[in-house]
Design an enzyme around this catalytic site. Structure first.
Site, short mmCIF file in Angstrom:
data_model
loop_
_atom_site.label_atom_id
_atom_site.label_comp_id
_atom_site.label_asym_id
_atom_site.label_seq_id
_atom_site.Cartn_x
_atom_site.Cartn_y
_atom_site.Cartn_z
CG HIS A 72 13.16 37.22 69.00
ND1 HIS A 72 11.94 37.13 68.38
CD2 HIS A 72 13.79 36.05 68.74
CE1 HIS A 72 11.83 35.97 67.78
NE2 HIS A 72 12.94 35.29 68.00
CE1 TYR A 200 4.64 41.48 69.29
CE2 TYR A 200 2.40 41.21 70.14
CZ TYR A 200 3.77 41.04 70.28
OH TYR A 200 4.27 40.44 71.41
N PRO A 292 -2.89 38.84 76.51
CG PRO A 292 -3.29 37.16 74.94
CD PRO A 292 -3.99 38.04 75.92
CE LYS A 296 5.77 43.52 79.31
NZ LYS A 296 7.08 42.96 79.01
CE1 TYR A 384 6.24 42.88 72.68
CE2 TYR A 384 8.52 42.12 72.90
CZ TYR A 384 7.22 41.91 72.45
OH TYR A 384 6.90 40.76 71.78
C1 PHB Z 1 3.70 33.56 72.27
O1 PHB Z 1 4.81 33.24 71.81
O2 PHB Z 1 2.82 32.72 72.52
C2 PHB Z 1 3.40 35.00 72.47
C3 PHB Z 1 4.38 35.94 72.21
C4 PHB Z 1 4.10 37.27 72.36
C5 PHB Z 1 2.85 37.67 72.77
C6 PHB Z 1 1.87 36.73 73.06
C7 PHB Z 1 2.15 35.39 72.91
O3 PHB Z 1 2.56 38.98 72.89
#
Ligand code: PHB
Ligand code: APR
Length: 389
Positions: A72, A200, A292, A296, A384
């Site tokens: 990505h 997000y 989460p 990280k 990130y």
């Molecule tokens: C996930 O794919 O489970 C995932 C991805 C990004 C995040 C948290 C979880 O910030």
């Protein structure tokens, strides 16, 4: 039995450390409380920094992540009814790879098995002993008999609830913690992801995240009260709530289907200092937990394993203690930056019960700033994709 490094815990931290040490010619043994199947059954986040992928490559366990992982170049932040793209690659030259932690664990387990390295699963009552002397030991019970392993070092890679950190006398350790007043309700479903990049979403009803495991498998999360139980969240209610927290276009495109996994996880930031106690070293969740938001946790476990493996290599190859003496300071410096970033992302994106409309407006101002200022976008992006080791 004797080994150079006795590793407690066969999660990503312990397995990666074991493979790195093997690559550096340092013999090691892993003790794990559960079965391999149990360890593989835990569904966790699935986003790898380039540095984490490079470490998998270094130990020869990266081929499936390259073949099946989704690379990505950006993420989307949704707020105020619209989505705004953050160009990670444009801002940093780097990408992230979507590849489940379960798959990382499986690849590392297979690499360990193929290398013929010793792992003892279903080891009960694992106890680190005498780590404040030059002759540490680890005892454990298997099939009713007590065994002991003599070693040079102990690596505590046994997660947040492990025995390693709990074995340190309280006066030798300082802990820092923040508990967030909400959880994440997550589901997996065999439906195509709503968007090819992660979304997000900051919404008046609460946070939502659209992520994925593959082009056919989606992973979605919604912020929920900590007291909620999954029985209160039949699939229909979940999909309805998720749609409400997305922009109209995403909500219209969302493909729903039966969940194949559903769970609620609390959110916590936690750091234990130091990460070394004599001849015992902590790595991964044993020493720190992040919420989460930003994914990280696994990446920090990987950077700890990297620093610790290098430190042990220096000890054995160059007869130098410099690496092990600096491990805690070096690891914690990267850990605290990821703890800060995860806390900041969490603070910007979730609905907090106690900050009211003022807090919500500040979040919108921050999101607007982050998505329109080059400096702020770059700052988000470089954290990130992962700060350098
Ligand atoms: C996930 O794919 O489970 C995932 C991805 C990004 C995040 C948290 C979880 O910030
Ligand atoms: N004896 C032996 N093994 C133990 C003990 C014990 N007393 N206590 C815990 N373990 C094992 C657990 O069963 C688990 O398999 O240690 C392992 C720790 O693995 P993780 O919890 O996955 O922690 P870590 O390897 O540090 O990985 C961090 O996992 O929790 C996620 O978000 C986190 O992605 C991050 C990653």
């Amino acid at each position: 039995m004797r080994t150079k490094v006795a590793i407690i815990g066969a999660g990503p931290a312990g397995l990666l450390l074991g493979q790195l040490l093997h690559t550096y010619g340092v013999d090691n043994l892993i003790l794990e409380r559960h079965t391999g199947e149990y360890v593989l059954d835990r569904i966790r986040a699935g986003l790898l920094e380039e540095g984490t992928v490079a470490l998998l490559d270094e130990v020869g366990a990266g081929s499936r992540a390259h073949a099946e992982g989704l690379v990505h170049e950006g993420i989307e932040l949704a707020f105020g009814g619209r989505r705004h793209r953050v160009d990670l690659k444009g801002a940093t030259g780097k990408t992230v790879t979507i590849y489940g932690q379960t798959e990382v664990t499986l690849d590392l387990m297979n690499a360990r098995r193929d290398a013929g390295l010793a792992s003892i699963y279903e080891a009960a009552d694992v106890t680190p002993l005498d780590f404040d002397t030059d002759h540490p030991r680890v005892s454990y019970v298997k099939d009713g008999a007590t065994h002991e392993i003599a070693c040079d070092f102990i690596a505590g890679c046994d997660g947040f609830h492990g025995i390693s950190r709990a074995s340190v006398k309280p006066s030798a350790i300082e802990t820092f913690e923040r508990i967030y007043p909400f959880g994440w309700l997550g589901i997996l479903s065999d439906t195509p992801p709503v968007s090819h990049e992660l979304i997000y979403s900051n919404h008046p009803r609460g946070f939502a995240l659209c992520t994925m495991r593959s082009a056919r498998r989606s992973r979605y999360y919604v912020q929920c009260p900590l007291e909620d139980h999954i029985d209160q969240w039949p699939d229909d209610r979940f999909w309805d709530e998720l749609k409400r927290r997305l922009d109209d276009e995403a909500a219209g495109k969302l493909v729903t289907g039966p969940s194949i996994e559903k769970s609620i996880a609390p959110l916590r930031s936690f750091v234990a200092e130091p990460m070394r106690f004599g001849r015992m070293f902590l790595a991964g969740d044993a020493a720190h937990i992040v919420p989460p938001t930003g994914a990280k946790g696994l990446n920090l476990a990987a950077s700890d394993a990297h620093y610790l493996a290098r430190a042990f290599r220096e000890y054995y190859d160059e007869s130098s203690s410099a690496g092990i003496d600096h491990y805690s300071e070096k690891a914690l410096s990267r850990v605290w930056k990821a703890v800060r970033f995860s806390w900041w992302m969490t603070s910007m994106l979730h609905k907090f019960p106690d900050t009211g409309t003022f807090g919500a407006r500040i979040q919108l101002a921050e999101l607007d700033y982050v998505t329109h200022s080059n400096a702020a976008t770059t700052s988000l992006a470089e954290n990130y994709v992962g700060l350098p080791y």
